[in-house]
Motif scaffolding. Structure first.
Motif, PDB file in Angstrom:
ATOM      1  N   ILE A  86     -10.473  11.857  -5.227  1.00  0.00           N
ATOM      2  CA  ILE A  86     -11.058  10.808  -4.697  1.00  0.00           C
ATOM      3  C   ILE A  86     -12.584  11.072  -4.055  1.00  0.00           C
ATOM      4  O   ILE A  86     -13.215  10.309  -3.754  1.00  0.00           O
ATOM      5  N   GLY A  87     -12.863  12.367  -4.294  1.00  0.00           N
ATOM      6  CA  GLY A  87     -14.136  12.992  -3.732  1.00  0.00           C
ATOM      7  C   GLY A  87     -15.302  12.395  -4.331  1.00  0.00           C
ATOM      8  O   GLY A  87     -16.346  11.908  -4.015  1.00  0.00           O
ATOM      9  N   PHE A  88     -15.248  12.499  -5.818  1.00  0.00           N
ATOM     10  CA  PHE A  88     -16.461  12.065  -6.659  1.00  0.00           C
ATOM     11  C   PHE A  88     -16.756  10.442  -6.614  1.00  0.00           C
ATOM     12  O   PHE A  88     -17.971  10.154  -6.301  1.00  0.00           O
ATOM     13  N   PRO A  89     -15.633   9.596  -6.674  1.00  0.00           N
ATOM     14  CA  PRO A  89     -15.973   8.468  -6.408  1.00  0.00           C
ATOM     15  C   PRO A  89     -16.574   7.913  -4.921  1.00  0.00           C
ATOM     16  O   PRO A  89     -17.291   7.052  -4.842  1.00  0.00           O
ATOM     17  N   LEU A  90     -15.821   8.707  -3.792  1.00  0.00           N
ATOM     18  CA  LEU A  90     -16.346   8.555  -2.622  1.00  0.00           C
ATOM     19  C   LEU A  90     -17.816   8.773  -2.407  1.00  0.00           C
ATOM     20  O   LEU A  90     -18.580   7.976  -1.717  1.00  0.00           O
ATOM     21  N   THR A  91     -18.330  10.010  -2.807  1.00  0.00           N
ATOM     22  CA  THR A  91     -19.705  10.525  -2.586  1.00  0.00           C
ATOM     23  C   THR A  91     -20.488   9.593  -3.296  1.00  0.00           C
ATOM     24  O   THR A  91     -21.536   9.242  -3.015  1.00  0.00           O
ATOM     25  N   MET A  92     -20.367   9.074  -4.666  1.00  0.00           N
ATOM     26  CA  MET A  92     -21.007   8.250  -5.473  1.00  0.00           C
ATOM     27  C   MET A  92     -21.143   6.761  -4.502  1.00  0.00           C
ATOM     28  O   MET A  92     -22.346   6.395  -4.481  1.00  0.00           O
ATOM     29  N   LEU A  93     -20.121   6.584  -3.894  1.00  0.00           N
ATOM     30  CA  LEU A  93     -20.315   5.084  -3.265  1.00  0.00           C
ATOM     31  C   LEU A  93     -20.925   5.178  -2.219  1.00  0.00           C
ATOM     32  O   LEU A  93     -21.887   4.115  -1.781  1.00  0.00           O
ATOM     33  N   VAL A  94     -20.779   6.357  -1.471  1.00  0.00           N
ATOM     34  CA  VAL A  94     -21.694   6.403  -0.179  1.00  0.00           C
ATOM     35  C   VAL A  94     -23.092   6.917  -0.496  1.00  0.00           C
ATOM     36  O   VAL A  94     -24.033   6.187   0.106  1.00  0.00           O
ATOM     37  N   GLY A  95     -23.414   7.307  -1.537  1.00  0.00           N
ATOM     38  CA  GLY A  95     -24.769   7.596  -2.060  1.00  0.00           C
ATOM     39  C   GLY A  95     -25.366   6.203  -2.477  1.00  0.00           C
ATOM     40  O   GLY A  95     -26.660   5.981  -2.146  1.00  0.00           O
ATOM     41  N   MET A  96     -24.884   5.429  -3.280  1.00  0.00           N
ATOM     42  CA  MET A  96     -25.314   4.249  -3.858  1.00  0.00           C
ATOM     43  C   MET A  96     -25.356   3.257  -2.452  1.00  0.00           C
ATOM     44  O   MET A  96     -26.415   2.542  -2.661  1.00  0.00           O
ATOM     45  N   LEU A  97     -24.478   3.235  -1.775  1.00  0.00           N
ATOM     46  CA  LEU A  97     -24.895   2.395  -0.577  1.00  0.00           C
ATOM     47  C   LEU A  97     -25.975   2.634   0.426  1.00  0.00           C
ATOM     48  O   LEU A  97     -26.730   1.834   0.713  1.00  0.00           O
ATOM     49  N   LEU A  98     -26.039   4.081   0.585  1.00  0.00           N
ATOM     50  CA  LEU A  98     -27.253   4.318   1.322  1.00  0.00           C
ATOM     51  C   LEU A  98     -28.471   4.080   0.746  1.00  0.00           C
ATOM     52  O   LEU A  98     -29.641   3.857   1.186  1.00  0.00           O
ATOM     53  N   LEU A  99     -28.810   4.386  -0.450  1.00  0.00           N
ATOM     54  CA  LEU A  99     -29.780   4.156  -1.571  1.00  0.00           C
ATOM     55  C   LEU A  99     -30.100   2.535  -1.385  1.00  0.00           C
ATOM     56  O   LEU A  99     -31.498   2.105  -1.049  1.00  0.00           O
ATOM     57  N   GLN A 100     -29.023   1.758  -1.148  1.00  0.00           N
ATOM     58  CA  GLN A 100     -29.421   0.254  -1.125  1.00  0.00           C
ATOM     59  C   GLN A 100     -30.107  -0.034   0.201  1.00  0.00           C
ATOM     60  O   GLN A 100     -30.918  -0.827   0.467  1.00  0.00           O
ATOM     61  N   LEU A 149     -14.453  15.401   3.672  1.00  0.00           N
ATOM     62  CA  LEU A 149     -13.412  15.538   2.355  1.00  0.00           C
ATOM     63  C   LEU A 149     -12.624  17.222   2.512  1.00  0.00           C
ATOM     64  O   LEU A 149     -11.440  17.256   2.250  1.00  0.00           O
ATOM     65  N   GLY A 150     -13.445  17.845   2.726  1.00  0.00           N
ATOM     66  CA  GLY A 150     -12.891  19.304   3.027  1.00  0.00           C
ATOM     67  C   GLY A 150     -11.894  19.569   4.140  1.00  0.00           C
ATOM     68  O   GLY A 150     -10.787  20.150   4.066  1.00  0.00           O
ATOM     69  N   ILE A 151     -12.206  18.874   5.271  1.00  0.00           N
ATOM     70  CA  ILE A 151     -11.129  18.805   6.392  1.00  0.00           C
ATOM     71  C   ILE A 151      -9.995  18.046   6.131  1.00  0.00           C
ATOM     72  O   ILE A 151      -8.675  18.605   6.300  1.00  0.00           O
ATOM     73  N   LEU A 152     -10.159  16.922   5.300  1.00  0.00           N
ATOM     74  CA  LEU A 152      -8.842  16.226   4.826  1.00  0.00           C
ATOM     75  C   LEU A 152      -8.223  17.120   3.777  1.00  0.00           C
ATOM     76  O   LEU A 152      -6.884  16.862   3.695  1.00  0.00           O
ATOM     77  N   ASN A 153      -8.792  17.708   2.942  1.00  0.00           N
ATOM     78  CA  ASN A 153      -7.909  18.433   1.975  1.00  0.00           C
ATOM     79  C   ASN A 153      -7.216  19.467   2.658  1.00  0.00           C
ATOM     80  O   ASN A 153      -6.096  20.022   2.071  1.00  0.00           O
ATOM     81  N   ARG A 154      -7.757  20.074   3.686  1.00  0.00           N
ATOM     82  CA  ARG A 154      -6.957  21.112   4.250  1.00  0.00           C
ATOM     83  C   ARG A 154      -6.013  20.423   5.156  1.00  0.00           C
ATOM     84  O   ARG A 154      -4.805  21.230   5.528  1.00  0.00           O
ATOM     85  N   ALA A 155      -6.162  19.568   5.726  1.00  0.00           N
ATOM     86  CA  ALA A 155      -5.100  18.709   6.477  1.00  0.00           C
ATOM     87  C   ALA A 155      -3.985  18.136   5.804  1.00  0.00           C
ATOM     88  O   ALA A 155      -2.635  18.161   6.101  1.00  0.00           O
TER      89      ALA A 155
END
Length: 260
Positions: free
Chosen positions: A217-231, A202-208
């Motif tokens: 989009i950062g907060f929903p994305l990190t939450m989605l990734v975290g929930m998916l990995l926990l599952q 996300l940091g690289i995307l923000n610079r580009a």
């Protein structure tokens, strides 16, 4: 006419009260049994029931009256031993809660807290979730029965006496506290590493492309990734929890042996 002498009454009281104090201390401080939702009367009744079964199998008690100076000191010793054993097993669940804290911070859920009756304060949502999941696994694997069995075995390795408790036992208990950080980090490492990679992307995307609005989009994305990995981690959590429980049961024996 049935009559009881003072010597007989003292023998019965010492045979019951001293083991009862050790068992009650573990029930009050250990996992599952020591939960605040379990009523005090239930804890006392459970400890008394276990004591009635265990007390006849123990050897001869020290020659001291219950309420003498020596008897009170023995009672204090039994309380310290039982509390040390209960807290030794409680460290395992504290490590699991710590992993929930680490994952929650990485997902941006550090603010998602609610009042935890057990901790008597605010607790992270993911910590409470993993703690409840671990308790269910603990009960399914008969961890509560293994914990009681390990406690009963300590009456052989650390018999009831008025001797001073050994320092190696307390030292072993203190070193066991490092499990909170080591096992907590090990359990949360896959999710934390994946969230770190997501944040770097996300940091690289923000610079580009700053116009994308990465903060939206950062907060929903990190939450989605975290929930998916926990599952995805849930099937692998059960063997990890089982190893932690076995280590806790084994450490209970080490602590009890070091106290003598």
């Amino acid at each position: 006419m049935f009559s009881v002498t003072y010597a007989q009454l003292n023998t019965w009281m010492t045979a019951f009260l001293w083991p009862f104090v050790r068992i009650l201390a573990l029930v009050a401080t250990g996992p599952v049994f020591g939960n605040m939702s379990v009523q005090t009367a239930v804890k006392i009744g459970l400890a008394a029931f276990i004591t009635l079964i265990v007390a006849p199998t123990l050897g001869p008690m020290p020659q001291a009256t219950v309420f003498s100076a020596v008897g009170v000191w023995i009672m204090v010793n039994q309380f310290l031993i039982g509390a040390a054993l209960g807290l030794t097993m409680q460290v395992v669940f504290t490590a699991i809660q710590a992993s929930g804290e680490f994952v929650g911070l990485g997902m941006g859920l550090g603010f998602a807290t609610f009042f935890d009756q057990q901790a008597e304060g605010s607790s992270a949502v993911l910590s409470s979730y993993l703690n409840v999941f671990a308790m269910l696994v603990f009960l399914v694997l008969d961890g509560h029965l293994q914990m009681i069995s390990a406690l009963i075995a300590t009456f052989q390795s650390a018999p009831i006496s008025g001797d001073l408790l050994g320092a190696p036992g307390f030292r072993s208990f203190v070193t066991w506290g490092s499990t909170i950080f080591s096992s907590g980090l090990l359990l949360s490492l896959p999710v934390v590493a994946a969230l770190l990679i997501a944040n770097l992307a996300l940091g690289i995307l923000n610079r580009a492309a700053p116009q994308i609005g990465v903060f939206q989009i950062g907060f929903p994305l990190t939450m989605l990734v975290g929930m998916l990995l926990l599952q995805l981690m849930v099937p692998n959590m059960i063997p990890f929890f089982a190893r932690l429980f076995d280590s806790g049961i084994e450490r209970m024996g080490v602590v009890a042996a070091g106290l003598r």
